[in-house]
Design a protein around this motif. Structure first.
Motif, PDB file in Angstrom:
ATOM      1  N   ASP A 136      68.158 -27.850-100.482  1.00  0.00           N
ATOM      2  CA  ASP A 136      66.686 -28.216-100.666  1.00  0.00           C
ATOM      3  C   ASP A 136      65.718 -27.298-100.594  1.00  0.00           C
ATOM      4  O   ASP A 136      64.520 -27.191-101.395  1.00  0.00           O
ATOM      5  N   ILE A 137      66.226 -26.199-100.040  1.00  0.00           N
ATOM      6  CA  ILE A 137      65.286 -24.888 -99.965  1.00  0.00           C
ATOM      7  C   ILE A 137      64.982 -24.356-101.313  1.00  0.00           C
ATOM      8  O   ILE A 137      63.784 -23.910-101.358  1.00  0.00           O
ATOM      9  N   THR A 138      66.030 -24.511-102.218  1.00  0.00           N
ATOM     10  CA  THR A 138      65.919 -23.941-103.255  1.00  0.00           C
ATOM     11  C   THR A 138      64.700 -24.591-104.019  1.00  0.00           C
ATOM     12  O   THR A 138      63.865 -23.894-104.672  1.00  0.00           O
ATOM     13  N   SER A 139      64.794 -25.736-103.927  1.00  0.00           N
ATOM     14  CA  SER A 139      63.675 -26.337-104.865  1.00  0.00           C
ATOM     15  C   SER A 139      62.358 -26.320-104.071  1.00  0.00           C
ATOM     16  O   SER A 139      61.559 -26.312-104.920  1.00  0.00           O
ATOM     17  N   LEU A 195      61.151 -23.640-102.607  1.00  0.00           N
ATOM     18  CA  LEU A 195      60.579 -22.360-102.836  1.00  0.00           C
ATOM     19  C   LEU A 195      60.119 -22.288-104.515  1.00  0.00           C
ATOM     20  O   LEU A 195      59.057 -21.757-104.675  1.00  0.00           O
ATOM     21  N   LYS A 196      60.873 -22.982-105.207  1.00  0.00           N
ATOM     22  CA  LYS A 196      60.498 -22.866-106.643  1.00  0.00           C
ATOM     23  C   LYS A 196      59.279 -23.814-106.970  1.00  0.00           C
ATOM     24  O   LYS A 196      58.289 -23.401-107.625  1.00  0.00           O
ATOM     25  N   GLU A 197      59.235 -24.956-106.059  1.00  0.00           N
ATOM     26  CA  GLU A 197      57.768 -25.849-106.387  1.00  0.00           C
ATOM     27  C   GLU A 197      56.614 -25.015-105.968  1.00  0.00           C
ATOM     28  O   GLU A 197      55.763 -25.222-106.423  1.00  0.00           O
ATOM     29  N   SER A 228      51.557 -16.318-104.979  1.00  0.00           N
ATOM     30  CA  SER A 228      50.573 -17.079-105.481  1.00  0.00           C
ATOM     31  C   SER A 228      51.106 -18.596-105.494  1.00  0.00           C
ATOM     32  O   SER A 228      51.513 -19.179-106.270  1.00  0.00           O
ATOM     33  N   PRO A 229      50.990 -19.137-104.212  1.00  0.00           N
ATOM     34  CA  PRO A 229      51.281 -20.660-104.077  1.00  0.00           C
ATOM     35  C   PRO A 229      50.819 -21.585-104.801  1.00  0.00           C
ATOM     36  O   PRO A 229      49.783 -21.494-105.144  1.00  0.00           O
ATOM     37  N   ARG A 230      51.651 -22.903-105.110  1.00  0.00           N
ATOM     38  CA  ARG A 230      50.967 -23.931-105.356  1.00  0.00           C
ATOM     39  C   ARG A 230      51.377 -25.153-104.918  1.00  0.00           C
ATOM     40  O   ARG A 230      52.535 -25.123-104.634  1.00  0.00           O
ATOM     41  N   TYR A 266      52.997 -30.620 -98.283  1.00  0.00           N
ATOM     42  CA  TYR A 266      53.757 -30.529 -96.969  1.00  0.00           C
ATOM     43  C   TYR A 266      52.943 -30.261 -95.885  1.00  0.00           C
ATOM     44  O   TYR A 266      53.554 -29.738 -94.603  1.00  0.00           O
ATOM     45  N   SER A 267      51.761 -30.330 -95.672  1.00  0.00           N
ATOM     46  CA  SER A 267      51.010 -30.540 -94.587  1.00  0.00           C
ATOM     47  C   SER A 267      51.417 -31.531 -93.669  1.00  0.00           C
ATOM     48  O   SER A 267      51.744 -32.520 -94.037  1.00  0.00           O
ATOM     49  N   ARG A 268      51.316 -31.262 -92.549  1.00  0.00           N
ATOM     50  CA  ARG A 268      51.543 -32.247 -91.491  1.00  0.00           C
ATOM     51  C   ARG A 268      50.806 -33.517 -91.768  1.00  0.00           C
ATOM     52  O   ARG A 268      51.428 -34.899 -91.443  1.00  0.00           O
ATOM     53  N   ARG A 269      49.664 -33.569 -92.011  1.00  0.00           N
ATOM     54  CA  ARG A 269      48.753 -34.768 -92.451  1.00  0.00           C
ATOM     55  C   ARG A 269      49.385 -35.591 -93.540  1.00  0.00           C
ATOM     56  O   ARG A 269      49.689 -36.870 -93.474  1.00  0.00           O
ATOM     57  N   ASN A 270      49.808 -34.923 -94.714  1.00  0.00           N
ATOM     58  CA  ASN A 270      50.356 -35.707 -95.793  1.00  0.00           C
ATOM     59  C   ASN A 270      51.757 -36.209 -95.278  1.00  0.00           C
ATOM     60  O   ASN A 270      52.152 -37.191 -95.883  1.00  0.00           O
TER      61      ASN A 270
END
Length: 426
Positions: free
Chosen positions: A363-366, A368-370, A404-406, A411-415
């Motif tokens: 799952d790490i692959t997806s 990082l891509k996302e 340039s993260p998107r 993945y925030s703890r709140r969400n």
């Protein structure tokens, strides 16, 4: 407000990733109209401590505690060094195990099933049964490892009318260290039987990765939901970036996570690029096995290595943000395909380029891509890994090494807690 009883072994002042998942859920659950009630040991033997994690605890949270009898505490009297190493996951490889190592590992695997916290099950069942009845609790959550915690949930489910959610931070018999426990056929049979009972008697299974969901889907027909770990929204003051070209790994680095492919690439670059040799530093923050240190030294990287003793979670975040590049290293095993290390999400939030090495599928692959935060390499992709490090080093020299993260907010703890709350109320 809905009451939910959370049964966990790891809780502050425990340090490490095992405590953070439910500490953060408990922090945010009240925002979603759920009152968390935490049950944990009164006198545990935690391998690492981190007092800063207690800062996330509200004074309004109900915390129940009950004593636990731990064999590790007794063994420490005679084998202090060995038990500390095992508690930190530093089990030596089979070829390097002494007679004492083999003896202690055999005892752990065959006399304490499913784990060394098994003695806490019955006292917890007796203690919590009264509390559940007196406080009208209709929902409980157990989180493992240690997987003996799930046996508490199974006992309570058999006695009370309630809904039981079983949270697996890691798999059970498919976890990476399971086959190192020198299990007899009978012991392995008991593990499989207990895992089957838990997976089929829990009303709902919660896992941290899609790969674990696929694994468990072949073992049970009960509903399974993926709720990943995440990063917290807590702000961290600005940090000064490392002047050197630092490649930093945060956390425990075991013998099983010892990527020769990376050490080979770094060694080649030191010999091929003069400026790389002058600027490169390898930074390992946390517990590092002797096998890893030895492999680094054999590769000629010892003089470029900085080992930082285990630091608080707060300080770990600073190291993440100031490093030029972050390393995520997983073992080249099938067991590693089920794991998404909790630090991945904190790496993503640090917004520094990530180099991840591990097996496929993962799952790490997806992720990082996302999030557009890094690249994932298999253990046979040496040239691709080398090319990426050269690319990052070139950007570093040109003062434009960044990402340039998107869509990282998902993945925030709140969400993540919001998703959890939705299944708890269903």
């Amino acid at each position: 407000m809905k009451k939910v009883l959370i049964i966990t072994y790891y809780w502050p002042p425990a340090g490490g990733p095992g405590v953070q998942r439910w500490l953060k859920f408990v922090k945010y659950l009240p925002e979603f109209d759920i009152e968390p009630i935490v049950y944990c040991p009164e006198n545990p033997s935690y391998p690492t401590l981190d007092s800063t994690l207690s800062d996330d605890l509200s004074d309004n949270i109900t915390i129940l505690k009950h004593p636990i009898g731990e064999p590790l505490r007794f063994l420490k009297l005679f084998f202090k060094t060995k038990t500390k190493a095992y508690a930190n996951g530093l089990i030596p490889t089979a070829s390097k195990q002494s007679i004492l190592d083999r003896f202690l590992i055999f005892i752990r695997g065959n006399f304490f099933i499913p784990d060394a916290r098994i003695s806490w099950v019955k006292p917890s069942d007796d203690f919590l049964s009264g509390y559940i009845s007196n406080n009208k609790i209709d929902t409980i959550i157990t989180t493992g490892p240690p997987h003996s915690v799930h046996l508490i949930g199974m006992r309570l489910k058999a006695k009370h009318v309630l809904k039981w959610f079983s949270d697996f931070r890691d798999p059970w018999v498919d976890i990476n260290y399971h086959h190192h426990l020198k299990l007899t056929k009978n012991a392995q049979k008991q593990h499989l039987m207990l895992e089957k009972k838990v997976l089929n008697k829990a009303d709902h299974i919660i896992v941290t990765s899609t790969q674990t969901k696929l694994l468990f889907s072949n073992k049970t027909n009960q509903p399974i939901t993926v709720v990943t770990n995440g990063f917290d929204d807590a702000s961290i003051s600005k940090v000064k970036m490392d002047l050197n070209f630092t490649l930093t790994h945060i956390g425990f680095l075991s013998s099983q996570r010892n990527p020769a492919i990376l050490w080979d690439v770094l060694s080649e670059l030191i010999h091929e690029l003069t400026d790389f040799k002058e600027k490169f530093r390898l930074v390992l923050v946390g517990t590092v096995s002797a096998d890893v240190i030895n492999a680094i030294n054999v590769s000629g990287l010892g003089s470029y290595l900085d080992i930082i003793e285990t630091v608080s979670h707060f300080d770990a975040a600073k190291y993440q943000r100031k490093s030029q590049v972050l390393l995520l290293l997983e073992g080249n095993t099938k067991a590693a395909t089920y794991i998404i290390p909790g630090k991945l999400f904190e790496y993503v939030n640090a917004q520094r380029p990530i180099i991840a090495i591990g097996p496929q599928p993962s799952d790490i692959t997806s992720i990082l891509k996302e999030t557009n935060t890094g690249n994932y390499f298999k253990y046979d992709e040496k040239e691709a890994l080398k090319h990426q490090i050269i690319k990052l080093f070139t950007a570093y020299k040109n003062n434009n090494l960044c990402v340039s993260p998107r869509e990282i907010e998902r993945y925030s703890r709140r969400n993540c807690t919001k998703k959890l709350s939705q299944i708890l109320k269903f």
